[in-house]
Design a protein around this motif. Structure first.
Motif, PDB file in Angstrom:
ATOM      1  N   CYS A  51      -3.411  -3.550  -7.336  1.00 22.28           N
ATOM      2  CA  CYS A  51      -1.996  -3.663  -6.978  1.00 22.28           C
ATOM      3  C   CYS A  51      -1.718  -4.996  -6.304  1.00 22.28           C
ATOM      4  O   CYS A  51      -0.721  -5.653  -6.597  1.00 22.28           O
ATOM      5  CB  CYS A  51      -1.598  -2.523  -6.029  1.00 22.28           C
ATOM      6  SG  CYS A  51      -1.616  -0.889  -6.768  1.00 22.28           S
ATOM      7  N   ILE A  54      -5.904  -0.271  -4.804  1.00 23.40           N
ATOM      8  CA  ILE A  54      -5.004  -1.132  -4.043  1.00 23.40           C
ATOM      9  C   ILE A  54      -5.319  -2.599  -4.295  1.00 23.40           C
ATOM     10  O   ILE A  54      -4.446  -3.462  -4.266  1.00 23.40           O
ATOM     11  CB  ILE A  54      -5.067  -0.803  -2.533  1.00 23.40           C
ATOM     12  CG1 ILE A  54      -3.990  -1.577  -1.756  1.00 23.40           C
ATOM     13  CG2 ILE A  54      -6.434  -1.109  -1.968  1.00 23.40           C
ATOM     14  CD1 ILE A  54      -2.580  -1.244  -2.181  1.00 23.40           C
ATOM     15  N   HIS A  59       0.740   6.856 -12.611  1.00 26.89           N
ATOM     16  CA  HIS A  59       1.200   5.472 -12.663  1.00 26.89           C
ATOM     17  C   HIS A  59       2.645   5.449 -13.145  1.00 26.89           C
ATOM     18  O   HIS A  59       3.010   6.174 -14.071  1.00 26.89           O
ATOM     19  CB  HIS A  59       0.310   4.666 -13.602  1.00 26.89           C
ATOM     20  CG  HIS A  59       0.594   3.196 -13.530  1.00 26.89           C
ATOM     21  ND1 HIS A  59       1.667   2.612 -14.147  1.00 26.89           N
ATOM     22  CD2 HIS A  59      -0.050   2.202 -12.871  1.00 26.89           C
ATOM     23  CE1 HIS A  59       1.675   1.327 -13.906  1.00 26.89           C
ATOM     24  NE2 HIS A  59       0.652   1.049 -13.136  1.00 26.89           N
ATOM     25  N   TYR A 108      -2.934   8.614 -11.834  1.00 26.00           N
ATOM     26  CA  TYR A 108      -2.754   7.324 -11.146  1.00 26.00           C
ATOM     27  C   TYR A 108      -4.082   6.893 -10.554  1.00 26.00           C
ATOM     28  O   TYR A 108      -4.580   7.507  -9.630  1.00 26.00           O
ATOM     29  CB  TYR A 108      -1.702   7.481 -10.059  1.00 26.00           C
ATOM     30  CG  TYR A 108      -1.466   6.232  -9.237  1.00 26.00           C
ATOM     31  CD1 TYR A 108      -1.473   6.290  -7.856  1.00 26.00           C
ATOM     32  CD2 TYR A 108      -1.234   5.018  -9.850  1.00 26.00           C
ATOM     33  CE1 TYR A 108      -1.254   5.162  -7.098  1.00 26.00           C
ATOM     34  CE2 TYR A 108      -1.019   3.898  -9.104  1.00 26.00           C
ATOM     35  CZ  TYR A 108      -1.020   3.961  -7.736  1.00 26.00           C
ATOM     36  OH  TYR A 108      -0.808   2.832  -6.992  1.00 26.00           O
ATOM     37  N   TRP A 128      -5.013   3.315 -10.304  1.00 19.39           N
ATOM     38  CA  TRP A 128      -5.068   1.924  -9.880  1.00 19.39           C
ATOM     39  C   TRP A 128      -5.561   1.825  -8.444  1.00 19.39           C
ATOM     40  O   TRP A 128      -5.152   2.589  -7.589  1.00 19.39           O
ATOM     41  CB  TRP A 128      -3.685   1.268  -9.969  1.00 19.39           C
ATOM     42  CG  TRP A 128      -3.324   0.835 -11.353  1.00 19.39           C
ATOM     43  CD1 TRP A 128      -3.831   1.298 -12.520  1.00 19.39           C
ATOM     44  CD2 TRP A 128      -2.350  -0.150 -11.692  1.00 19.39           C
ATOM     45  NE1 TRP A 128      -3.240   0.675 -13.573  1.00 19.39           N
ATOM     46  CE2 TRP A 128      -2.328  -0.211 -13.111  1.00 19.39           C
ATOM     47  CE3 TRP A 128      -1.515  -0.966 -10.947  1.00 19.39           C
ATOM     48  CZ2 TRP A 128      -1.489  -1.086 -13.792  1.00 19.39           C
ATOM     49  CZ3 TRP A 128      -0.669  -1.820 -11.630  1.00 19.39           C
ATOM     50  CH2 TRP A 128      -0.667  -1.885 -13.039  1.00 19.39           C
ATOM     51  N   ARG A 187       2.632   9.352  -4.992  1.00 23.82           N
ATOM     52  CA  ARG A 187       2.567   9.247  -6.441  1.00 23.82           C
ATOM     53  C   ARG A 187       1.327   9.981  -6.949  1.00 23.82           C
ATOM     54  O   ARG A 187       0.261   9.896  -6.365  1.00 23.82           O
ATOM     55  CB  ARG A 187       2.473   7.777  -6.870  1.00 23.82           C
ATOM     56  CG  ARG A 187       3.761   6.981  -6.702  1.00 23.82           C
ATOM     57  CD  ARG A 187       3.604   5.644  -7.411  1.00 23.82           C
ATOM     58  NE  ARG A 187       4.744   4.785  -7.180  1.00 23.82           N
ATOM     59  CZ  ARG A 187       5.876   4.855  -7.865  1.00 23.82           C
ATOM     60  NH1 ARG A 187       6.032   5.777  -8.790  1.00 23.82           N
ATOM     61  NH2 ARG A 187       6.859   4.019  -7.594  1.00 23.82           N
ATOM     62  N   HIS A 197       0.833  -1.208   0.000  1.00 25.59           N
ATOM     63  CA  HIS A 197       0.000   0.000   0.000  1.00 25.59           C
ATOM     64  C   HIS A 197       0.865   1.254   0.000  1.00 25.59           C
ATOM     65  O   HIS A 197       0.629   2.188  -0.783  1.00 25.59           O
ATOM     66  CB  HIS A 197      -0.909   0.003   1.231  1.00 25.59           C
ATOM     67  CG  HIS A 197      -1.698   1.273   1.364  1.00 25.59           C
ATOM     68  ND1 HIS A 197      -2.892   1.463   0.719  1.00 25.59           N
ATOM     69  CD2 HIS A 197      -1.436   2.424   2.036  1.00 25.59           C
ATOM     70  CE1 HIS A 197      -3.342   2.681   1.001  1.00 25.59           C
ATOM     71  NE2 HIS A 197      -2.479   3.269   1.799  1.00 25.59           N
ATOM     72  N   TRP A 208       2.654   2.040  -3.352  1.00 26.04           N
ATOM     73  CA  TRP A 208       1.849   2.667  -4.405  1.00 26.04           C
ATOM     74  C   TRP A 208       1.349   4.038  -4.003  1.00 26.04           C
ATOM     75  O   TRP A 208       1.381   4.988  -4.797  1.00 26.04           O
ATOM     76  CB  TRP A 208       0.663   1.774  -4.754  1.00 26.04           C
ATOM     77  CG  TRP A 208       1.031   0.544  -5.527  1.00 26.04           C
ATOM     78  CD1 TRP A 208       0.851  -0.755  -5.141  1.00 26.04           C
ATOM     79  CD2 TRP A 208       1.657   0.494  -6.812  1.00 26.04           C
ATOM     80  NE1 TRP A 208       1.335  -1.602  -6.099  1.00 26.04           N
ATOM     81  CE2 TRP A 208       1.835  -0.857  -7.145  1.00 26.04           C
ATOM     82  CE3 TRP A 208       2.098   1.467  -7.710  1.00 26.04           C
ATOM     83  CZ2 TRP A 208       2.422  -1.273  -8.329  1.00 26.04           C
ATOM     84  CZ3 TRP A 208       2.682   1.062  -8.898  1.00 26.04           C
ATOM     85  CH2 TRP A 208       2.832  -0.294  -9.204  1.00 26.04           C
ATOM     86  N   TYR A 209       0.847   4.138  -2.806  1.00 28.10           N
ATOM     87  CA  TYR A 209       0.176   5.371  -2.424  1.00 28.10           C
ATOM     88  C   TYR A 209       1.080   6.351  -1.703  1.00 28.10           C
ATOM     89  O   TYR A 209       0.673   7.462  -1.387  1.00 28.10           O
ATOM     90  CB  TYR A 209      -1.061   5.053  -1.576  1.00 28.10           C
ATOM     91  CG  TYR A 209      -2.157   4.439  -2.413  1.00 28.10           C
ATOM     92  CD1 TYR A 209      -2.955   5.224  -3.223  1.00 28.10           C
ATOM     93  CD2 TYR A 209      -2.350   3.068  -2.426  1.00 28.10           C
ATOM     94  CE1 TYR A 209      -3.948   4.659  -4.010  1.00 28.10           C
ATOM     95  CE2 TYR A 209      -3.338   2.493  -3.211  1.00 28.10           C
ATOM     96  CZ  TYR A 209      -4.134   3.299  -3.999  1.00 28.10           C
ATOM     97  OH  TYR A 209      -5.101   2.733  -4.784  1.00 28.10           O
TER      98      TYR A 209
END
Length: 202
Positions: A185, A182, A170, A178, A180, A167, A156, A159-160
């Motif tokens: 992911c 979780i 992507h 971005y 996507w 971010r 988590h 990505w976040y």
């Protein structure tokens, strides 16, 4: 007791070789020199006497030395939460073993250096994740992130963005937003979610 010699180094050397606890306590309380007083406190073993110095002495160096000798977690926790001096505060945090108390300090102490010290002693992954995402200081967030081993939490945050590195696109296409989830992911990484452990935060 009157400490006759004006040479503090003589008194310090004498204190280092003394064993009588009452005499040491007298030096710790009444000597005019901080170094002599700290040396005396370092030789004390009575926890009640040490607690008194740790909580009430006017000199932060003496309080810190007393805290270093304490073993009573209740007293240490009280000092960790309430002493006004950063060094004494940090010394007390370093002596704590109760994870609930450490978590409370890591999340709520007003001093970022004390929070960072507490974070380094945390093991609760949910609390560490919360701090990594939400603490107001980046160094504290980085410190919390470094303590995390739970794979879902790491995914988590990867990505976040923990620690202020959020971010906005992507990684495969920096021009696209971005979007996507979780869940996607996790599917791509083959990692299952345990959301109930983290209260659905992820």
């Amino acid at each position: 007791m009157t400490h006759c010699t004006r040479y503090k180094y003589v008194r310090e050397e004498a204190v280092a070789r003394l064993t009588d606890q009452a005499v040491l306590a007298d030096f710790a309380k009444n000597d005019s020199d901080q170094g002599v007083r700290k040396e005396a406190v370092a030789k004390l073993t009575d926890q009640a006497v040490l607690a008194d110095f740790a909580k009430n002495d006017k000199d932060q160096g003496v309080r810190k030395e007393a805290v270093a000798r304490l073993t009573d977690q209740t007293i240490i926790a009280d000092i960790a939460k309430n002493d006004s001096d950063k060094d004494v505060h940090e010394e007390a945090v370093a002596k704590l073993t109760d994870q609930a108390v450490i978590a409370d300090i890591a999340k709520n102490d007003s001093n970022k250096y004390v929070r960072k010290k507490a974070v380094a002693r945390l093991t609760d992954q949910a609390v560490l994740a919360d701090i990594a995402k939400n603490d107001s200081d980046q160094d504290v967030r980085v410190g919390a992130f470094a303590q995390i081993s739970d794979q879902d939490v790491l995914l988590h945050l990867a990505w976040y963005g923990p620690v202020g590195y959020m971010r906005t696109s992507h990684p495969a296409d920096e021009d696209d937003s971005y979007e996507w989830s979780i869940a996607e992911c996790r599917r791509n990484a083959g990692i299952s979610r345990r959301s109930e452990h983290y209260g659905g935060a992820f």
